[in-house]
Design a protein around this motif. Sequence first.
Motif, PDB file in Angstrom:
ATOM      1  N   LYS A  38       1.941  -2.075  20.445  1.00 33.89           N
ATOM      2  CA  LYS A  38       1.584  -2.359  21.846  1.00 33.89           C
ATOM      3  C   LYS A  38       2.774  -2.916  22.611  1.00 33.89           C
ATOM      4  O   LYS A  38       2.989  -2.574  23.777  1.00 33.89           O
ATOM      5  CB  LYS A  38       0.412  -3.344  21.907  1.00 33.89           C
ATOM      6  CG  LYS A  38      -0.902  -2.721  21.535  1.00 33.89           C
ATOM      7  CD  LYS A  38      -2.038  -3.728  21.596  1.00 33.89           C
ATOM      8  CE  LYS A  38      -3.339  -3.087  21.160  1.00 33.89           C
ATOM      9  NZ  LYS A  38      -4.441  -4.048  21.116  1.00 33.89           N
ATOM     10  N   GLU A  39       3.551  -3.780  21.960  1.00 31.74           N
ATOM     11  CA  GLU A  39       4.726  -4.356  22.614  1.00 31.74           C
ATOM     12  C   GLU A  39       5.778  -3.281  22.886  1.00 31.74           C
ATOM     13  O   GLU A  39       6.382  -3.243  23.958  1.00 31.74           O
ATOM     14  CB  GLU A  39       5.317  -5.489  21.765  1.00 31.74           C
ATOM     15  CG  GLU A  39       6.529  -6.157  22.357  1.00 31.74           C
ATOM     16  CD  GLU A  39       6.309  -6.815  23.708  1.00 31.74           C
ATOM     17  OE1 GLU A  39       7.308  -7.081  24.394  1.00 31.74           O
ATOM     18  OE2 GLU A  39       5.150  -7.064  24.101  1.00 31.74           O
ATOM     19  N   LEU A  40       5.993  -2.395  21.920  1.00 32.48           N
ATOM     20  CA  LEU A  40       6.945  -1.303  22.121  1.00 32.48           C
ATOM     21  C   LEU A  40       6.477  -0.394  23.253  1.00 32.48           C
ATOM     22  O   LEU A  40       7.288   0.055  24.073  1.00 32.48           O
ATOM     23  CB  LEU A  40       7.139  -0.495  20.839  1.00 32.48           C
ATOM     24  CG  LEU A  40       7.925  -1.178  19.724  1.00 32.48           C
ATOM     25  CD1 LEU A  40       7.960  -0.294  18.487  1.00 32.48           C
ATOM     26  CD2 LEU A  40       9.335  -1.523  20.164  1.00 32.48           C
ATOM     27  N   ARG A  41       5.195  -0.118  23.334  1.00 33.30           N
ATOM     28  CA  ARG A  41       4.629   0.719  24.400  1.00 33.30           C
ATOM     29  C   ARG A  41       4.835   0.039  25.759  1.00 33.30           C
ATOM     30  O   ARG A  41       5.189   0.678  26.742  1.00 33.30           O
ATOM     31  CB  ARG A  41       3.149   0.979  24.132  1.00 33.30           C
ATOM     32  CG  ARG A  41       2.417   1.726  25.234  1.00 33.30           C
ATOM     33  CD  ARG A  41       2.957   3.085  25.525  1.00 33.30           C
ATOM     34  NE  ARG A  41       2.563   4.028  24.514  1.00 33.30           N
ATOM     35  CZ  ARG A  41       2.890   5.311  24.565  1.00 33.30           C
ATOM     36  NH1 ARG A  41       3.602   5.795  25.564  1.00 33.30           N
ATOM     37  NH2 ARG A  41       2.527   6.120  23.603  1.00 33.30           N
ATOM     38  N   ARG A  42       4.626  -1.280  25.799  1.00 33.44           N
ATOM     39  CA  ARG A  42       4.815  -2.035  27.040  1.00 33.44           C
ATOM     40  C   ARG A  42       6.270  -1.948  27.505  1.00 33.44           C
ATOM     41  O   ARG A  42       6.554  -1.681  28.677  1.00 33.44           O
ATOM     42  CB  ARG A  42       4.402  -3.496  26.841  1.00 33.44           C
ATOM     43  CG  ARG A  42       4.441  -4.333  28.115  1.00 33.44           C
ATOM     44  CD  ARG A  42       4.240  -5.815  27.831  1.00 33.44           C
ATOM     45  NE  ARG A  42       5.354  -6.398  27.094  1.00 33.44           N
ATOM     46  CZ  ARG A  42       6.543  -6.690  27.634  1.00 33.44           C
ATOM     47  NH1 ARG A  42       6.778  -6.446  28.904  1.00 33.44           N
ATOM     48  NH2 ARG A  42       7.506  -7.227  26.897  1.00 33.44           N
ATOM     49  N   SER A  81      11.725   1.326  21.330  1.00 38.59           N
ATOM     50  CA  SER A  81      10.633   1.856  22.152  1.00 38.59           C
ATOM     51  C   SER A  81      10.967   3.270  22.633  1.00 38.59           C
ATOM     52  O   SER A  81      10.112   4.155  22.610  1.00 38.59           O
ATOM     53  CB  SER A  81      10.322   0.934  23.326  1.00 38.59           C
ATOM     54  OG  SER A  81      11.323   0.968  24.302  1.00 38.59           O
ATOM     55  N   ILE A  82      12.204   3.498  23.034  1.00 48.93           N
ATOM     56  CA  ILE A  82      12.620   4.830  23.483  1.00 48.93           C
ATOM     57  C   ILE A  82      12.574   5.813  22.321  1.00 48.93           C
ATOM     58  O   ILE A  82      12.056   6.924  22.452  1.00 48.93           O
ATOM     59  CB  ILE A  82      14.012   4.777  24.130  1.00 48.93           C
ATOM     60  CG1 ILE A  82      13.926   4.054  25.481  1.00 48.93           C
ATOM     61  CG2 ILE A  82      14.605   6.173  24.298  1.00 48.93           C
ATOM     62  CD1 ILE A  82      15.250   3.719  26.104  1.00 48.93           C
ATOM     63  N   ASN A  83      13.110   5.417  21.178  1.00 48.26           N
ATOM     64  CA  ASN A  83      13.092   6.291  20.002  1.00 48.26           C
ATOM     65  C   ASN A  83      11.663   6.618  19.580  1.00 48.26           C
ATOM     66  O   ASN A  83      11.362   7.740  19.200  1.00 48.26           O
ATOM     67  CB  ASN A  83      13.835   5.647  18.835  1.00 48.26           C
ATOM     68  CG  ASN A  83      15.319   5.521  19.083  1.00 48.26           C
ATOM     69  OD1 ASN A  83      15.877   6.154  19.959  1.00 48.26           O
ATOM     70  ND2 ASN A  83      15.965   4.662  18.337  1.00 48.26           N
ATOM     71  N   ARG A  84      10.792   5.646  19.669  1.00 49.52           N
ATOM     72  CA  ARG A  84       9.404   5.810  19.212  1.00 49.52           C
ATOM     73  C   ARG A  84       8.596   6.733  20.119  1.00 49.52           C
ATOM     74  O   ARG A  84       7.870   7.591  19.661  1.00 49.52           O
ATOM     75  CB  ARG A  84       8.733   4.427  19.130  1.00 49.52           C
ATOM     76  CG  ARG A  84       7.260   4.444  18.868  1.00 49.52           C
ATOM     77  CD  ARG A  84       6.986   4.722  17.389  1.00 49.52           C
ATOM     78  NE  ARG A  84       5.597   4.585  17.099  1.00 49.52           N
ATOM     79  CZ  ARG A  84       4.731   5.595  17.057  1.00 49.52           C
ATOM     80  NH1 ARG A  84       5.136   6.816  17.268  1.00 49.52           N
ATOM     81  NH2 ARG A  84       3.470   5.379  16.788  1.00 49.52           N
ATOM     82  N   PHE A  85       8.724   6.545  21.432  1.00 45.76           N
ATOM     83  CA  PHE A  85       7.838   7.245  22.346  1.00 45.76           C
ATOM     84  C   PHE A  85       8.458   8.426  23.080  1.00 45.76           C
ATOM     85  O   PHE A  85       7.730   9.261  23.612  1.00 45.76           O
ATOM     86  CB  PHE A  85       7.229   6.267  23.354  1.00 45.76           C
ATOM     87  CG  PHE A  85       6.380   5.218  22.695  1.00 45.76           C
ATOM     88  CD1 PHE A  85       5.182   5.551  22.098  1.00 45.76           C
ATOM     89  CD2 PHE A  85       6.794   3.903  22.637  1.00 45.76           C
ATOM     90  CE1 PHE A  85       4.398   4.596  21.466  1.00 45.76           C
ATOM     91  CE2 PHE A  85       6.025   2.929  22.019  1.00 45.76           C
ATOM     92  CZ  PHE A  85       4.819   3.280  21.430  1.00 45.76           C
ATOM     93  N   SER A  86       9.767   8.512  23.122  1.00 41.11           N
ATOM     94  CA  SER A  86      10.371   9.663  23.796  1.00 41.11           C
ATOM     95  C   SER A  86      10.881  10.688  22.797  1.00 41.11           C
ATOM     96  O   SER A  86      11.338  11.748  23.179  1.00 41.11           O
ATOM     97  CB  SER A  86      11.512   9.217  24.717  1.00 41.11           C
ATOM     98  OG  SER A  86      12.671   8.922  23.975  1.00 41.11           O
TER      99      SER A  86
END
Length: 154
Positions: A38-42, A81-86
């Motif tokens: 959730k923190e990474l998404r935020r 966060s960028i690596n995870r979601f993009s």
Amino acid sequence: MNWIMIAISLTLIGMALIWYTKSRPKAVSEIDPEIEEKELRRVYNKTIELISNEKYYLNKSLKLSDLATELGSNERQVSRSINRFSHGNINKFINSFRIEYAKELLMCGQYDHYTIEAIADECGFANKVSFYNAFKSETSMSPTQFRAIKQSKS
């Protein structure tokens, strides 16, 4: 007698370190993977908002540290966060915004007199080669081909 005092002191220091490591606050990742997600998404959502609303992608010298500072976060968290979601690294992420902007410029008639190099510069690319490579990677065609297709439809 001095050796005994040294031994007792070292034992007490060791016990204090053990107590500290067991009682210190845990990092987010040690607490719960769901909280970390959730923190990474935020952080990712804040990153997108900052980059698109403020047009940070137009900055040719944009670095991860700049983003982290602006977001009030740290580089590691922003990068994760960028690596995870993009599904790419920071460069690919920033370039995707630049390419979308380049496509807008190439499609509207207002920039038809611009050279491809001028479009690259306008979109935040440091040089023509990195623009061509990123554009082709993103669209499977060169900027020149993209412009020609647009003009043939007009």
